[in-house]
Design a protein around this motif. Structure first.
Motif, PDB file in Angstrom:
ATOM      1  N   THR A 249       0.985  -1.255   0.214  1.00  0.00           N
ATOM      2  CA  THR A 249      -0.100  -0.121   0.119  1.00  0.00           C
ATOM      3  C   THR A 249       0.885   1.390   0.020  1.00  0.00           C
ATOM      4  O   THR A 249       0.752   2.262  -0.700  1.00  0.00           O
ATOM      5  CB  THR A 249      -0.936  -0.015   1.172  1.00  0.00           C
ATOM      6  OG1 THR A 249      -1.560  -1.135   1.190  1.00  0.00           O
ATOM      7  CG2 THR A 249      -1.983   1.162   1.152  1.00  0.00           C
ATOM      8  N   LEU A 250       1.819   1.414   0.719  1.00  0.00           N
ATOM      9  CA  LEU A 250       3.014   2.290   0.859  1.00  0.00           C
ATOM     10  C   LEU A 250       3.423   2.538  -0.388  1.00  0.00           C
ATOM     11  O   LEU A 250       3.453   3.636  -1.187  1.00  0.00           O
ATOM     12  CB  LEU A 250       4.055   2.184   1.544  1.00  0.00           C
ATOM     13  CG  LEU A 250       5.316   3.071   1.797  1.00  0.00           C
ATOM     14  CD1 LEU A 250       4.676   4.202   2.129  1.00  0.00           C
ATOM     15  CD2 LEU A 250       6.462   2.652   2.639  1.00  0.00           C
ATOM     16  N   THR A 251       3.654   1.632  -1.101  1.00  0.00           N
ATOM     17  CA  THR A 251       4.135   1.836  -2.800  1.00  0.00           C
ATOM     18  C   THR A 251       3.262   2.297  -3.564  1.00  0.00           C
ATOM     19  O   THR A 251       3.690   3.007  -4.557  1.00  0.00           O
ATOM     20  CB  THR A 251       4.788   0.209  -3.393  1.00  0.00           C
ATOM     21  OG1 THR A 251       5.763  -0.146  -2.276  1.00  0.00           O
ATOM     22  CG2 THR A 251       5.392   0.452  -4.631  1.00  0.00           C
ATOM     23  N   ALA A 252       2.211   1.693  -3.442  1.00  0.00           N
ATOM     24  CA  ALA A 252       0.871   2.370  -4.353  1.00  0.00           C
ATOM     25  C   ALA A 252       0.727   3.670  -4.269  1.00  0.00           C
ATOM     26  O   ALA A 252       0.480   4.406  -5.024  1.00  0.00           O
ATOM     27  CB  ALA A 252      -0.294   1.318  -4.194  1.00  0.00           C
ATOM     28  N   GLU A 253       0.675   4.106  -2.796  1.00  0.00           N
ATOM     29  CA  GLU A 253       0.626   5.583  -2.477  1.00  0.00           C
ATOM     30  C   GLU A 253       1.588   6.350  -3.022  1.00  0.00           C
ATOM     31  O   GLU A 253       1.511   7.614  -3.703  1.00  0.00           O
ATOM     32  CB  GLU A 253       0.375   5.642  -0.982  1.00  0.00           C
ATOM     33  CG  GLU A 253      -0.733   5.121  -0.331  1.00  0.00           C
ATOM     34  CD  GLU A 253      -1.714   6.133  -0.547  1.00  0.00           C
ATOM     35  OE1 GLU A 253      -1.768   7.073  -0.875  1.00  0.00           O
ATOM     36  OE2 GLU A 253      -3.050   5.330  -0.098  1.00  0.00           O
ATOM     37  N   ILE A 254       2.938   5.844  -2.981  1.00  0.00           N
ATOM     38  CA  ILE A 254       3.864   6.808  -3.625  1.00  0.00           C
ATOM     39  C   ILE A 254       3.839   6.636  -5.084  1.00  0.00           C
ATOM     40  O   ILE A 254       3.932   7.783  -5.724  1.00  0.00           O
ATOM     41  CB  ILE A 254       5.425   6.073  -3.158  1.00  0.00           C
ATOM     42  CG1 ILE A 254       5.759   6.443  -1.827  1.00  0.00           C
ATOM     43  CG2 ILE A 254       6.392   6.578  -4.132  1.00  0.00           C
ATOM     44  CD1 ILE A 254       6.762   5.345  -1.236  1.00  0.00           C
ATOM     45  N   LYS A 255       3.579   5.890  -5.663  1.00  0.00           N
ATOM     46  CA  LYS A 255       3.410   5.522  -7.257  1.00  0.00           C
ATOM     47  C   LYS A 255       2.165   6.447  -8.034  1.00  0.00           C
ATOM     48  O   LYS A 255       2.300   6.802  -8.959  1.00  0.00           O
ATOM     49  CB  LYS A 255       3.537   4.374  -7.759  1.00  0.00           C
ATOM     50  CG  LYS A 255       4.918   3.579  -7.251  1.00  0.00           C
ATOM     51  CD  LYS A 255       6.200   4.535  -7.949  1.00  0.00           C
ATOM     52  CE  LYS A 255       7.446   3.676  -7.542  1.00  0.00           C
ATOM     53  NZ  LYS A 255       8.561   4.535  -7.955  1.00  0.00           N
ATOM     54  N   ASN A 256       1.243   6.503  -7.048  1.00  0.00           N
ATOM     55  CA  ASN A 256       0.152   7.332  -7.535  1.00  0.00           C
ATOM     56  C   ASN A 256       0.079   8.895  -7.069  1.00  0.00           C
ATOM     57  O   ASN A 256      -0.897   9.592  -7.534  1.00  0.00           O
ATOM     58  CB  ASN A 256      -1.368   6.719  -6.805  1.00  0.00           C
ATOM     59  CG  ASN A 256      -1.610   5.616  -7.199  1.00  0.00           C
ATOM     60  OD1 ASN A 256      -1.509   5.297  -8.439  1.00  0.00           O
ATOM     61  ND2 ASN A 256      -2.096   4.478  -6.481  1.00  0.00           N
ATOM     62  N   LYS A 282       2.451  -4.868  -9.906  1.00  0.00           N
ATOM     63  CA  LYS A 282       0.922  -4.237  -9.620  1.00  0.00           C
ATOM     64  C   LYS A 282       1.122  -2.959  -8.880  1.00  0.00           C
ATOM     65  O   LYS A 282       0.428  -1.911  -9.647  1.00  0.00           O
ATOM     66  CB  LYS A 282       0.043  -5.157  -9.090  1.00  0.00           C
ATOM     67  CG  LYS A 282      -1.254  -4.782  -9.136  1.00  0.00           C
ATOM     68  CD  LYS A 282      -2.341  -5.637  -8.204  1.00  0.00           C
ATOM     69  CE  LYS A 282      -3.808  -5.070  -8.018  1.00  0.00           C
ATOM     70  NZ  LYS A 282      -4.739  -5.862  -7.693  1.00  0.00           N
ATOM     71  N   VAL A 283       1.769  -2.864  -7.898  1.00  0.00           N
ATOM     72  CA  VAL A 283       2.091  -1.694  -7.183  1.00  0.00           C
ATOM     73  C   VAL A 283       3.181  -0.787  -7.718  1.00  0.00           C
ATOM     74  O   VAL A 283       3.117   0.426  -7.259  1.00  0.00           O
ATOM     75  CB  VAL A 283       2.275  -1.837  -5.602  1.00  0.00           C
ATOM     76  CG1 VAL A 283       0.970  -2.513  -5.105  1.00  0.00           C
ATOM     77  CG2 VAL A 283       3.436  -2.679  -5.169  1.00  0.00           C
ATOM     78  N   GLY A 284       3.947  -1.095  -8.538  1.00  0.00           N
ATOM     79  CA  GLY A 284       5.054  -0.370  -9.146  1.00  0.00           C
ATOM     80  C   GLY A 284       6.332  -0.357  -8.549  1.00  0.00           C
ATOM     81  O   GLY A 284       7.019   0.663  -8.789  1.00  0.00           O
ATOM     82  N   ALA A 285       6.550  -1.067  -7.882  1.00  0.00           N
ATOM     83  CA  ALA A 285       7.985  -1.400  -7.041  1.00  0.00           C
ATOM     84  C   ALA A 285       9.164  -1.543  -7.957  1.00  0.00           C
ATOM     85  O   ALA A 285       8.886  -2.264  -9.121  1.00  0.00           O
ATOM     86  CB  ALA A 285       7.995  -2.177  -6.036  1.00  0.00           C
ATOM     87  N   GLU A 286      10.173  -0.826  -7.842  1.00  0.00           N
ATOM     88  CA  GLU A 286      11.171  -1.161  -8.879  1.00  0.00           C
ATOM     89  C   GLU A 286      11.955  -2.427  -8.551  1.00  0.00           C
ATOM     90  O   GLU A 286      12.365  -2.721  -9.795  1.00  0.00           O
ATOM     91  CB  GLU A 286      12.252   0.070  -8.713  1.00  0.00           C
ATOM     92  CG  GLU A 286      11.868   1.379  -9.562  1.00  0.00           C
ATOM     93  CD  GLU A 286      10.720   1.990  -9.047  1.00  0.00           C
ATOM     94  OE1 GLU A 286      10.132   2.915  -9.648  1.00  0.00           O
ATOM     95  OE2 GLU A 286      10.425   2.023  -7.847  1.00  0.00           O
ATOM     96  N   ASP A 287      12.072  -2.904  -7.479  1.00  0.00           N
ATOM     97  CA  ASP A 287      12.713  -4.070  -7.267  1.00  0.00           C
ATOM     98  C   ASP A 287      12.242  -4.694  -5.866  1.00  0.00           C
ATOM     99  O   ASP A 287      11.764  -4.194  -5.167  1.00  0.00           O
ATOM    100  CB  ASP A 287      14.254  -3.414  -6.987  1.00  0.00           C
ATOM    101  CG  ASP A 287      15.125  -4.430  -7.446  1.00  0.00           C
ATOM    102  OD1 ASP A 287      14.951  -5.815  -7.489  1.00  0.00           O
ATOM    103  OD2 ASP A 287      16.477  -4.171  -7.776  1.00  0.00           O
ATOM    104  N   PHE A 288      12.738  -6.132  -5.956  1.00  0.00           N
ATOM    105  CA  PHE A 288      12.242  -6.936  -4.917  1.00  0.00           C
ATOM    106  C   PHE A 288      13.431  -7.729  -4.451  1.00  0.00           C
ATOM    107  O   PHE A 288      14.361  -8.261  -5.113  1.00  0.00           O
ATOM    108  CB  PHE A 288      11.085  -7.845  -4.989  1.00  0.00           C
ATOM    109  CG  PHE A 288      11.075  -9.249  -4.151  1.00  0.00           C
ATOM    110  CD1 PHE A 288      10.627  -8.830  -2.916  1.00  0.00           C
ATOM    111  CD2 PHE A 288      11.323 -10.379  -4.495  1.00  0.00           C
ATOM    112  CE1 PHE A 288      10.581  -9.902  -2.074  1.00  0.00           C
ATOM    113  CE2 PHE A 288      11.261 -11.165  -3.645  1.00  0.00           C
ATOM    114  CZ  PHE A 288      10.850 -10.963  -2.257  1.00  0.00           C
TER     115      PHE A 288
END
Length: 315
Positions: A249-256, A282-288
């Motif tokens: 959710t944090l990542t999605a908030e950042i990417k939106n 899906k949430v748009g993170a650059e890496d895992f």
């Protein structure tokens, strides 16, 4: 009980936005604890355990399970409680943390519940640094404690945070100037592991105790920027499992957010064996990066900071 055992495998394949499923269990007495089902491989009645010479006092023994030898940790004793004596009510929770599989001996297993991460709160301030709690929640009007398993495992078998010589490069921090990177993780042990691993890169690091704390800090910093958060924060390294707001959710908030989305996000989590890679995209993170290998994490940080630098130069 058969329903719980049968459903664990199915539920570990599910990944939801800012929600989790907790497997509730007991140690000694009626106090209930919870473990994220995404970490669980299997739950079984306590098998026959074999003692090994010189084993850690918190390890009850080893068991041969599905062709694999697994250490079984007394989860009560390892957190300062009385020893669990295996009986017909005892179970072993087979879980995967930090690229390894462990068994946790518990006094009893109850059921699986679905919750929102918003319902999971940080431990009380008075818990102190020695507390083994990473979060708490309320179910049926009673408190359920979520243990800091990474702290327990690190005390039994400490993880090295040293970088290989060919990975160490203090010029990374010099090139970054006054910009910082942020580390978001609800486990104090995990935050410190990341911090120590990245110190040889000469980085200045900002710490956040969960996803909501990270987002609040980023929004406050962004308000002082002219165009983008990357003027001051070059990169975020975030855990996934965190109270109040998870890493997805944090990542999605950042990417939106137009003023936050340029900041690269690395999801760094112990959810290695059952992790759903599609969720990262899906949430748009650059890496895992699965926890915890300091060289891999440092190499990923260097890669994304270099890309960030090239992008800034191009602009």
């Amino acid at each position: 009980m058969a329903g719980i055992l049968d459903s664990v495998n199915q539920r570990t394949q599910l990944v939801g936005q800012n929600r989790l499923e907790l497997l509730l269990f007991r140690l000694i007495g009626s106090q209930r604890f919870g473990i994220n089902v995404f970490k669980v491989r299997e739950v079984m009645p306590c098998p026959r355990l074999t003692l090994l010479p010189g084993q850690d006092p918190f390890i009850k023994g080893v068991a041969h399970i599905r062709g694999q030898t697994i250490s079984v940790i007394d989860l009560s004793k390892s957190t300062g409680g009385p020893e669990i004596i295996p009986d017909e009510n005892s179970f072993v929770i087979i879980a995967e943390y930090n690229r390894s599989v462990q068994g946790f001996l518990v006094g009893g297993v109850e059921r699986i519940v679905t919750l929102s991460w918003k319902d999971i709160m940080p431990p009380p301030e008075g818990a102190g640094k020695s507390s083994y709690l990473t979060a708490v929640t309320e179910i049926d009007k009673k408190m359920v404690s979520i243990l800091d398993v990474e702290k327990i495992l690190n005390e039994i078998s400490p993880i090295s945070t040293e970088l290989s010589e060919d990975v160490v490069d203090a010029s990374v921090g010099v090139d970054l100037g006054e910009r910082v990177i942020m580390i978001a993780d609800d486990s104090t042990v995990a935050r410190n592991q990341v911090r120590r691993a990245l110190e040889p890169l000469g980085l200045t690091m900002l710490l956040a105790k969960n996803g909501q704390d990270a987002l609040d800090q980023l929004l406050a910093i962004e308000a002082e920027c002219h165009t983008s958060i990357t003027e001051k924060v070059a990169l975020l390294i975030s855990d996934i499992e965190m109270p109040e707001m998870d890493g997805y959710t944090l990542t999605a908030e950042i990417k939106n957010n137009d003023r936050l989305k340029a900041m690269p996000v690395i999801l760094h989590t112990s959810l290695s064996g059952v992790f759903n890679n599609a969720m990262v995209a899906k949430v748009g993170a650059e890496d895992f990066i699965p926890k915890f290998h300091p060289d891999e994490l440092a190499t990923a940080v260097k890669k994304w900071l270099k890309k960030d630098e090239l992008a800034n130069n191009a602009n």
